[in-house]
Design a protein around this motif. Structure first.
Motif, short mmCIF file in Angstrom:
data_model
loop_
_atom_site.label_atom_id
_atom_site.label_comp_id
_atom_site.label_asym_id
_atom_site.label_seq_id
_atom_site.Cartn_x
_atom_site.Cartn_y
_atom_site.Cartn_z
N GLY A 114 46.42 43.45 40.60
CA GLY A 114 46.50 44.89 40.77
C GLY A 114 45.35 45.48 41.57
O GLY A 114 45.57 46.18 42.57
N ASP A 115 44.12 45.22 41.15
CA ASP A 115 42.96 45.83 41.82
C ASP A 115 42.81 45.34 43.25
O ASP A 115 42.63 46.14 44.18
CB ASP A 115 41.69 45.53 41.03
N ILE A 116 42.89 44.02 43.43
CA ILE A 116 42.68 43.49 44.78
C ILE A 116 43.85 43.85 45.68
O ILE A 116 43.68 44.13 46.87
CB ILE A 116 42.45 41.96 44.76
N HIS A 117 45.05 43.90 45.12
CA HIS A 117 46.20 44.28 45.94
C HIS A 117 46.05 45.71 46.45
O HIS A 117 46.26 45.99 47.63
CB HIS A 117 47.51 44.15 45.15
N SER A 118 45.68 46.63 45.57
CA SER A 118 45.50 48.02 45.97
C SER A 118 44.40 48.16 47.02
O SER A 118 44.53 48.93 47.98
CB SER A 118 45.15 48.88 44.75
N LEU A 119 43.34 47.37 46.84
CA LEU A 119 42.22 47.41 47.79
C LEU A 119 42.65 46.91 49.16
O LEU A 119 42.40 47.55 50.19
CB LEU A 119 41.06 46.59 47.24
N GLN B 141 36.87 41.07 51.13
CA GLN B 141 37.44 41.44 49.83
C GLN B 141 38.40 40.36 49.33
O GLN B 141 38.41 40.03 48.13
CB GLN B 141 38.15 42.79 49.92
N ALA C 150 37.79 38.07 45.99
CA ALA C 150 38.79 37.99 44.92
C ALA C 150 39.17 36.55 44.64
O ALA C 150 39.32 36.14 43.48
CB ALA C 150 40.02 38.79 45.30
#
Length: 301
Positions: free
Chosen positions: A122-127, A160, A164
Motif C-alpha cells: 500500500g504505502d510503496i505503491h501509493s508513493l 524508493q 522498499a
C-alpha cells in the motif's frame, strides 16, 4: 508505439538532450517479442494487460506498476478492451552513478511488479504511483529544466523502489512467509553489503569461498542467506552484474567482445557466450550489431 523494430530489438529514440521517452498509451494492439536498451516503467491506468516476460506470463490490472530492466525480452498481448497505460522509457545510465541502487536493482531481473491490490504494498505503491504521475506532469509542463526534473523523479522512483525492496528483504514478515525464521536481520544486512562489494569487484575472480569468508559465514549458510536475500545464487547475481557492465562497455566502437568479456570478469569466452545467450536470448555478436546501431556512445552521459 514501437517506432523501429530490428529483429527483436526496439530502438528507443530520445529527443535532443533528453534520455527519457514518455507515452500515454491507449493503442488497442499487441506488441511482438522484443527488447530495448532502455529501462521501462509501466503503470496500468485502465483495463488489464498481459505481458510475457522471458517466458513468464504477467497480468497487469488497473493501478499495477511494472519495472522492466533494459535488455529483457517481452511481448504484450492485445487487451480485451481499450486500455490505458503510462509508459516511461529511460536510459539506464541515469542511475549508473549510484552503486547502492545498482546493487538492489540487479535483483529485479527480469521484472518486478508492484500490485495495487497487494495490502502489503500500500504505502510503496501509493508513493511510486505519485512519482510516476509527477513525471507525466513534468513532461506536459513547459519548464526549461523539464529533462532535469524528470531525471530527478526517475532517480527518486528507483530509490524508493530499491528502499522498499531492501526493507522487505530484511523484514521479519518476509522471513516468516518464506519460512526462514532463523535468519537474523543483521545477517541479511550483511549480505546487502556483500552485494555492494560484488558490484565494486565484479571484474575480479570472486569465488564462493572468498565471499563466504568475507561475510564470516560458512559456505552453506552464506549460500542460503544470499539466495534468501537476492532470490538467486551468488554466481547468477555476479553474472547479472558482469553482463550489465559488458552492455555499457561494448558500445565503445573500439571494444571487442572477447576483450570486454574478460575485462568485466569472465575467464572463458565460451561460458560468457552461454551466460549472455541465456540472459538476453541472443548471442553477444547479435546484440553488438544491434546495440551499436541503437546509439552512438558520444550521445550518452
Amino acid at each position: 508505439m514501437i517506432e523501429k523494430l530490428d529483429g527483436t530489438m526496439e530502438t528507443v529514440n530520445y529527443f535532443g538532450s533528453s534520455h527519457v521517452r514518455i507515452y500515454h498509451n491507449e493503442e488497442n494492439e499487441a506488441y511482438p517479442l522484443h527488447w530495448h536498451a532502455a529501462t521501462e516503467v509501466t503503470m496500468c491506468l485502465e483495463e488489464e494487460y498481459t505481458y510475457v516476460i522471458q517466458g513468464d506470463t504477467v497480468h497487469m490490472e488497473r493501478g499495477d506498476i511494472l519495472w522492466l530492466p533494459a535488455g529483457v525480452l517481452h511481448s504484450i498481448a492485445n487487451p480485451a478492451n481499450n486500455g490505458s497505460r503510462l509508459i516511461i522509457l529511460f536510459d539506464p545510465l541515469i542511475l549508473s552513478t549510484f552503486s547502492e541502487l545498482s546493487s538492489i536493482l540487479s535483483m529485479l531481473s527480469p521484472y518486478y511488479l508492484v500490485s495495487a491490490k497487494d495490502p502489503d504494498a500500500g504505502d510503496i505503491h501509493s508513493l511510486l504511483q505519485g512519482i510516476a504521475s509527477d513525471i507525466l506532469v513534468c513532461q506536459l509542463g513547459k519548464s526549461k529544466f523539464k529533462d532535469v526534473l524528470i531525471s530527478a523523479k526517475i532517480i527518486e522512483f528507483a530509490a524508493q523502489l530499491s528502499s522498499a525492496v531492501l526493507e522487505d528483504k530484511l523484514s521479519p514478515k518476509r522471513n516468516k512467509e518464506t519460512q526462514e525464521k532463523d535468519l537474523p536481520q543483521a545477517h541479511l544486512a550483511g549480505i546487502y553489503h556483500i552485494c555492494e562489494y560484488m558490484r565494486q569487484h565484479s571484474h575480479e575472480d570472486l569465488t564462493l569461498d572468498h565471499l563466504a569468508d568475507k561475510s564470516g559465514f560458512s559456505k552453506y549458510y552464506f549460500s542460503r542467506l544470499f539466495k534468501n536475500f537476492t532470490g538467486m545464487s551468488f554466481i547468477d547475481y555476479l553474472n547479472n552484474i558482469r553482463i550489465e557492465e559488458f552492455e555499457k562497455l561494448i558500445l565503445d566502437p573500439e571494444a571487442s567482445i572477447t576483450d570486454t568479456a574478460f575485462a568485466v570478469g569472465f575467464n572463458s569466452i565460451s561460458s560468457f557466450n552461454r551466460v549472455f545467450k541465456k540472459k538476453k536470448g541472443l548471442s553477444p555478436s547479435e546484440y553488438l550489431n544491434l546495440a551499436r546501431d541503437y546509439k552512438d556512445p558520444s550521445q550518452r552521459f
